[in-house]
Design a protein around this motif. Structure first.
Motif, short mmCIF file in Angstrom:
data_model
loop_
_atom_site.label_atom_id
_atom_site.label_comp_id
_atom_site.label_asym_id
_atom_site.label_seq_id
_atom_site.Cartn_x
_atom_site.Cartn_y
_atom_site.Cartn_z
N TYR A 26 0.83 -1.21 0.00
CA TYR A 26 0.00 0.00 0.00
C TYR A 26 0.86 1.26 0.00
O TYR A 26 0.63 2.19 -0.78
CB TYR A 26 -0.93 -0.01 1.21
CG TYR A 26 -1.66 1.30 1.43
CD1 TYR A 26 -2.60 1.75 0.49
CD2 TYR A 26 -1.40 2.08 2.55
CE1 TYR A 26 -3.27 2.95 0.68
CE2 TYR A 26 -2.07 3.28 2.75
CZ TYR A 26 -2.99 3.72 1.81
OH TYR A 26 -3.64 4.92 2.00
N LYS A 30 0.72 3.89 -3.08
CA LYS A 30 0.16 5.21 -2.75
C LYS A 30 1.11 6.32 -3.17
O LYS A 30 0.69 7.31 -3.80
CB LYS A 30 -0.14 5.29 -1.25
CG LYS A 30 -0.83 6.58 -0.83
CD LYS A 30 -2.24 6.66 -1.37
CE LYS A 30 -2.98 7.88 -0.82
NZ LYS A 30 -4.36 7.98 -1.36
N SER A 59 -3.93 1.98 -5.09
CA SER A 59 -3.88 2.18 -3.64
C SER A 59 -5.25 2.00 -2.99
O SER A 59 -5.34 1.56 -1.83
CB SER A 59 -3.32 3.56 -3.33
OG SER A 59 -4.17 4.58 -3.83
N GLN A 60 -6.31 2.31 -3.71
CA GLN A 60 -7.65 2.21 -3.14
C GLN A 60 -7.97 0.76 -2.75
O GLN A 60 -8.56 0.51 -1.69
CB GLN A 60 -8.69 2.74 -4.12
CG GLN A 60 -10.10 2.82 -3.52
CD GLN A 60 -11.09 3.48 -4.46
OE1 GLN A 60 -10.79 3.75 -5.61
NE2 GLN A 60 -12.29 3.75 -3.97
N GLN A 63 -5.53 -0.32 0.22
CA GLN A 63 -5.84 0.32 1.50
C GLN A 63 -6.69 -0.61 2.37
O GLN A 63 -6.60 -0.59 3.59
CB GLN A 63 -6.57 1.64 1.24
CG GLN A 63 -6.84 2.46 2.49
CD GLN A 63 -7.49 3.79 2.14
OE1 GLN A 63 -7.69 4.12 0.98
NE2 GLN A 63 -7.84 4.55 3.16
N LYS A 64 -7.50 -1.44 1.71
CA LYS A 64 -8.39 -2.35 2.45
C LYS A 64 -7.66 -3.59 2.97
O LYS A 64 -8.27 -4.42 3.66
CB LYS A 64 -9.54 -2.77 1.53
CG LYS A 64 -10.37 -1.61 1.01
CD LYS A 64 -11.39 -2.07 -0.02
CE LYS A 64 -12.16 -0.89 -0.61
NZ LYS A 64 -13.12 -1.32 -1.66
N VAL A 66 -4.40 -3.41 4.43
CA VAL A 66 -3.32 -3.05 5.35
C VAL A 66 -3.37 -3.87 6.64
O VAL A 66 -2.34 -4.23 7.22
CB VAL A 66 -3.36 -1.53 5.66
CG1 VAL A 66 -2.44 -1.18 6.82
CG2 VAL A 66 -2.98 -0.72 4.42
#
Length: 324
Positions: A26, A30, A59-60, A63-64, A66
């Motif tokens: 991530y 990002k 990254s979207q 992000q879920k 991490v």
């Protein structure tokens, strides 16, 4: 934004999985997106690189992940990559996909592979230390180590309850093929009676002195690194020879130490090193590992990262104090 050089980064995870790898992915993606750099994930490490198994990363979606353990890119060890022909196929695959930089997340074997790869490829590589063993130079902590020792401590605390209830000797084997860091940190953290690690040849003799006349109403906990020269079974047999009356059990924690959600420390470490890797590529760095030393970001050449592992002197002193 046009960075003038790097247009497309490939990123992969290799070797044993470690909690925090997804956070590192991530952080990498990002920061790359903020600079207009495309990122492709390479599935199953060097194997996927050879076979051209690439997927776009955003990254979207990352992000879920991490908070998740393991690695969404999967991981595998590659016999083919050890041969020059395999590395040449991997290089061609990167070229065919217009990848002009690579971020690798892994341990000792991963970086040794990158050293060999750099002999035939001019593509810049940046490494992120992802291994629960904490056995790489150039960083105080590797990704996943903190999560692994917390898992080990939680497990050993529960074993200790049973040991004390039955006045048993428990030998608990933790991971660490060549490194005793997990054993030392978890053993000290639970107040173990003895800790055996690959780096020491004296610890077993001290254990025998302690257990010879063991008649305590308390439990007795021995934490053994899997890479210790004796191993849990031989240690158990020696204890029984010396003191046949002890009620003894062996518990091997095994791969449970690799799994589970990463700790807050490992999540932050992964994001931090992922971001640093992209910035390093943009600054012209190549063939170095991003690490944290004294809470400062440092970059160490691969050939220095994979040098022979040595135990921290302070921790070794603590170990000797405990085992005496």
């Amino acid at each position: 934004m046009d960075n003038g050089k790097i247009k497309h980064i490939g990123v992969f995870t290799s070797g044993g999985d470690s909690p925090g790898m997804n956070a590192a992915l991530y952080g990498t993606v990002k920061v790359a997106e903020q600079h207009g750099i495309r990122v492709s994930g390479i599935l199953k490490g060097y194997e996927g690189m050879i076979d051209g198994h690439f997927i776009p990363l955003e990254s979207q979606q990352l992000q879920k992940t991490v908070h998740r353990g393991g690695t969404v890119l999967k991981t595998a060890r590659s016999e083919r990559f050890m041969a020059v022909d395999g590395r040449q196929l991997a290089f061609k695959s990167l070229q065919d996909n217009d990848i002009d930089a690579v971020v690798a997340i892994g341990g000792d074997g991963t970086f040794k592979g990158l050293i060999a790869f750099s002999e035939i490829s001019k593509i810049p590589f940046i490494g992120i230390p992802g291994t629960i063993d904490n056995d790489l130079a150039g960083t105080d902590f590797t990704l996943g180590f903190d999560s692994a020792i917390n898992t080990a401590i939680e497990s050993i605390d529960k074993i200790k309850d049973t040991a004390e209830s039955h006045n048993r000797v428990f030998i608990v084997e933790v991971m660490g093929r060549d490194s005793g860091y997990i054993a030392i940190h978890s053993g000290l953290g639970v107040g173990a009676d003895a800790i055996l690690i690959p780096e020491s040849g004296e610890d077993f003799l001290q254990l025998l002195k302690k257990v010879k006349d063991y008649r305590s109403e308390d439990g007795f906990i021995v934490v053994v690194s899997e890479g210790d020269e004796l191993g849990a079974e031989l240690v158990a047999s020696k204890i029984k020879e010396l003191n046949p009356e002890v009620d003894l059990r062996i518990t091997k924690l095994g791969h449970v130490q690799r799994g589970g959600n990463p700790s807050a420390f490992d999540r932050m470490l992964g994001i931090r090193l992922g971001a640093a890797s992209v910035n390093a590529l943009m600054n012209g760095e190549r063939n170095v590992m991003a690490g944290i030393l004294d809470n400062q970001l440092k970059f160490t050449p691969f050939d220095s990262v994979v040098k022979q592992h040595q135990l921290n002197e302070e921790l070794y002193g603590l170990l000797k104090t405990l085992n005496t």
